[in-house]
Design an enzyme around this catalytic site. Structure first.
Site, PDB file in Angstrom:
ATOM      1  N   GLU A  11      34.884  15.551  75.023  1.00 54.25           N
ATOM      2  CA  GLU A  11      34.496  14.475  74.106  1.00 54.25           C
ATOM      3  C   GLU A  11      34.745  13.065  74.675  1.00 54.25           C
ATOM      4  O   GLU A  11      33.868  12.212  74.599  1.00 54.25           O
ATOM      5  CB  GLU A  11      35.215  14.665  72.768  1.00 54.25           C
ATOM      6  CG  GLU A  11      35.195  13.400  71.969  1.00 54.25           C
ATOM      7  CD  GLU A  11      34.955  13.576  70.509  1.00 54.25           C
ATOM      8  OE1 GLU A  11      34.338  14.564  70.103  1.00 54.25           O
ATOM      9  OE2 GLU A  11      35.371  12.685  69.775  1.00 54.25           O
ATOM     10  N   SER A  52      40.583  14.294  69.902  1.00 56.09           N
ATOM     11  CA  SER A  52      40.021  15.599  70.274  1.00 56.09           C
ATOM     12  C   SER A  52      39.474  15.513  71.692  1.00 56.09           C
ATOM     13  O   SER A  52      38.666  14.643  71.986  1.00 56.09           O
ATOM     14  CB  SER A  52      38.871  15.964  69.338  1.00 56.09           C
ATOM     15  OG  SER A  52      39.318  15.936  68.018  1.00 56.09           O
ATOM     16  N   ARG A 112      27.579  12.835  65.357  1.00 53.49           N
ATOM     17  CA  ARG A 112      28.341  12.202  66.468  1.00 53.49           C
ATOM     18  C   ARG A 112      27.416  11.629  67.539  1.00 53.49           C
ATOM     19  O   ARG A 112      27.767  11.598  68.725  1.00 53.49           O
ATOM     20  CB  ARG A 112      29.308  13.192  67.128  1.00 53.49           C
ATOM     21  CG  ARG A 112      30.223  13.902  66.198  1.00 53.49           C
ATOM     22  CD  ARG A 112      31.281  13.007  65.585  1.00 53.49           C
ATOM     23  NE  ARG A 112      32.110  13.792  64.691  1.00 53.49           N
ATOM     24  CZ  ARG A 112      31.930  13.841  63.371  1.00 53.49           C
ATOM     25  NH1 ARG A 112      30.985  13.140  62.782  1.00 53.49           N
ATOM     26  NH2 ARG A 112      32.721  14.592  62.617  1.00 53.49           N
TER      27      ARG A 112
HETATM   28  P1  NAP Z   1      38.884  20.851  61.561  1.00 55.42           P
HETATM   29  O1  NAP Z   1      39.197  20.332  60.216  1.00 55.42           O
HETATM   30  O2  NAP Z   1      39.747  21.883  62.186  1.00 55.42           O
HETATM   31  O3  NAP Z   1      37.368  21.318  61.638  1.00 55.42           O
HETATM   32  C1  NAP Z   1      36.849  21.926  62.795  1.00 55.42           C
HETATM   33  C2  NAP Z   1      35.347  22.081  62.671  1.00 55.42           C
HETATM   34  O4  NAP Z   1      35.009  22.738  61.450  1.00 55.42           O
HETATM   35  C3  NAP Z   1      34.596  20.763  62.657  1.00 55.42           C
HETATM   36  O5  NAP Z   1      33.410  20.905  63.396  1.00 55.42           O
HETATM   37  C4  NAP Z   1      34.266  20.550  61.208  1.00 55.42           C
HETATM   38  O6  NAP Z   1      33.031  19.873  60.988  1.00 55.42           O
HETATM   39  C5  NAP Z   1      34.098  21.945  60.695  1.00 55.42           C
HETATM   40  N1  NAP Z   1      34.416  21.971  59.258  1.00 55.42           N
HETATM   41  C6  NAP Z   1      35.636  22.003  58.684  1.00 55.42           C
HETATM   42  N2  NAP Z   1      35.520  22.049  57.336  1.00 55.42           N
HETATM   43  C7  NAP Z   1      34.197  21.988  57.059  1.00 55.42           C
HETATM   44  C8  NAP Z   1      33.436  22.003  55.870  1.00 55.42           C
HETATM   45  N3  NAP Z   1      34.026  22.067  54.662  1.00 55.42           N
HETATM   46  N4  NAP Z   1      32.084  21.941  55.969  1.00 55.42           N
HETATM   47  C9  NAP Z   1      31.488  21.893  57.160  1.00 55.42           C
HETATM   48  N5  NAP Z   1      32.137  21.870  58.332  1.00 55.42           N
HETATM   49  C10 NAP Z   1      33.480  21.935  58.286  1.00 55.42           C
HETATM   50  O7  NAP Z   1      38.710  19.600  62.522  1.00 55.42           O
HETATM   51  P2  NAP Z   1      39.660  18.716  63.440  1.00 55.42           P
HETATM   52  O8  NAP Z   1      39.309  19.043  64.833  1.00 55.42           O
HETATM   53  O9  NAP Z   1      41.116  18.729  63.021  1.00 55.42           O
HETATM   54  O10 NAP Z   1      39.061  17.292  63.072  1.00 55.42           O
HETATM   55  C11 NAP Z   1      39.216  16.731  61.802  1.00 55.42           C
HETATM   56  C12 NAP Z   1      38.040  15.849  61.511  1.00 55.42           C
HETATM   57  O11 NAP Z   1      37.982  14.800  62.470  1.00 55.42           O
HETATM   58  C13 NAP Z   1      36.696  16.574  61.609  1.00 55.42           C
HETATM   59  O12 NAP Z   1      35.889  16.131  60.578  1.00 55.42           O
HETATM   60  C14 NAP Z   1      36.167  16.137  62.970  1.00 55.42           C
HETATM   61  O13 NAP Z   1      34.749  16.154  63.022  1.00 55.42           O
HETATM   62  C15 NAP Z   1      36.697  14.732  63.027  1.00 55.42           C
HETATM   63  N6  NAP Z   1      36.711  14.186  64.395  1.00 55.42           N
HETATM   64  C16 NAP Z   1      35.737  13.286  64.725  1.00 55.42           C
HETATM   65  C17 NAP Z   1      35.672  12.724  65.986  1.00 55.42           C
HETATM   66  C18 NAP Z   1      34.576  11.735  66.317  1.00 55.42           C
HETATM   67  O14 NAP Z   1      33.964  11.151  65.453  1.00 55.42           O
HETATM   68  N7  NAP Z   1      34.306  11.536  67.550  1.00 55.42           N
HETATM   69  C19 NAP Z   1      36.627  13.081  66.913  1.00 55.42           C
HETATM   70  C20 NAP Z   1      37.601  13.997  66.546  1.00 55.42           C
HETATM   71  C21 NAP Z   1      37.631  14.576  65.282  1.00 55.42           C
HETATM   72  P3  NAP Z   1      32.870  18.279  61.045  1.00 55.42           P
HETATM   73  O15 NAP Z   1      33.083  17.903  62.477  1.00 55.42           O
HETATM   74  O16 NAP Z   1      31.466  18.087  60.583  1.00 55.42           O
HETATM   75  O17 NAP Z   1      33.879  17.663  60.146  1.00 55.42           O
END
Ligand code: NAP
Length: 336
Positions: free
Chosen positions: A330, A229, A152
């Protein structure tokens, strides 16, 4: 600026310009420099919290909208809706961004925060980024390696924050590439399938998962009047992770943790918020928490930025008091 943001919050911009060409981007930057006024570059308005008093400077909205697909190369101008890129590439059978479906915002923002979700991030497909250099007053191009991508993060939101205005991004995709199905939510979605889903099916699945979390912009859905988020998922030191594990064992709840860089541990911010006492649908005046995802703060109708920040402050304090973990906001704060 409220109508230009997904949260629907924010006072006026002192000056506002919509640039439909690179020439107009350069002109707007020059104009701000000559007059010594601050400049804020606005994309889709999906990751910003604008102050109630607005922004006392020039808001530049990059509205260049050309999209071109040549072989495996997708060339998009900064003002193109990101979702259009995902649609076009998946329909064309090009892999690489299918898991990034349903993300609001525009192309210009994608290299800045190295947008990622559901197991993919743009850093793995970005070939070149073209931008206006506000210091050197010229257009420059960066190769992938020169962008300084990390989780990010890129040079554009860290060491060179505010220096460049992105105008165009080239994404190098993969023809006949298999869809990425590494993420838990996605694997679960396709568990019963007897065949490998197509790229468009994976993109649709991601949209559906996002919709179920209120993370897809759907007209009339009160849960998506948010900035996505509101807090980053923290990567904590092992000692902090141990404290969380002990808490979970003591209270008999389960917690998901994942290995992160530098020996750190990723933990869902939503879990921390819930276990610090905030349920989905929590309300504090006109500010609230989405009824489908604890990580999204919403404008319940007529909320001010002050109300959103007051709720965010209350959540941060509760999480820190309970787990000793400081949540980071964020969305970008504008005009504070
Ligand atoms: P979530 O699925 O509840 O996951 C929460 C956290 O756990 C995140 O940090 C995610 O890592 C990690 N995680 C989940 N499964 C994983 C795996 N198999 N291996 C490694 N790490 C894992 O997340 P959420 O809040 O609902 O968001 C869904 C997705 O949207 C996530 O990938 C999140 O990063 C992404 N998102 C991105 C942005 C952005 O780019 N600014 C903003 C909001 C949400 P990761 O973050 O590495 O996936």
């Amino acid at each position: 600026m409220a109508p230009l943001t997904t949260l629907g919050i924010g006072g006026p911009a002192r000056w506002f310009v919509e640039a439909a060409s690179e020439g107009e981007v350069a002109e707007a930057c020059e104009c701000a420099r000559e007059r010594g006024v601050p400049l804020f570059v606005l994309g889709g308005g999906s990751n910003v919290l604008v102050s109630d008093s607005g922004f006392n400077g020039l808001v530049l909205r990059v509205a260049i909208e050309s999209l071109e697909l040549k072989g495996e190369l997708l060339r998009a101008s900064a003002g193109v809706a990101w979702e259009r890129c995902v649609e076009q590439s998946t329909i064309a059978g090009l892999a690489g961004i299918e898991c990034l479906a349903g993300i609001p915002g525009t192309v210009g923002g994608t290299p800045v925060q190295n947008v990622g979700a559901y197991g993919q991030e743009v850093a793995s497909v970005i070939d070149r980024v073209r931008a206006f250099d506000r210091m050197a007053h010229e257009f420059v191009e960066f190769s992938n390696a020169e962008c300084g991508f990390a989780y990010r993060k890129s040079r554009f939101n860290s060491t060179d924050r505010g220096r460049y205005v992105v105008t165009q991004v080239d994404y190098r995709l993969r023809r006949r590439g298999a869809p990425a199905l590494a993420y838990g939510d996605l694997k679960a979605y396709f568990r019963e399938w007897k065949r490998q889903p197509s790229l468009t099916e994976v993109a649709d699945a991601v949209r559906e998962i996002r919709r179920s979390k209120g993370m897809l912009l759907v007209k009339g859905d009160p849960d998506c009047r948010s900035a996505g988020s509101f807090f980053k998922n923290p990567a904590i030191v092992p000692e902090a992770a141990e404290r969380v594990r002990k808490f979970a064992a003591h209270t008999g709840v389960s917690v998901r943790m994942f290995a992160a860089d530098g020996g750190r541990v990723k933990i869902p911010a939503a879990w921390l918020i819930e276990h610090a006492g905030f349920a989905k649908g929590y309300a504090m005046g006109a500010a609230g928490i989405s009824s489908r995802h604890t990580l999204a703060l919403i404008n319940r109708g007529g909320a001010t930025s002050a109300e959103i920040l007051a709720l965010a402050g209350k959540i941060r304090k509760a999480v820190e008091d309970k787990f000793g973990i400081k949540l980071e906001m964020e969305p970008e704060r504008v005009g504070f």
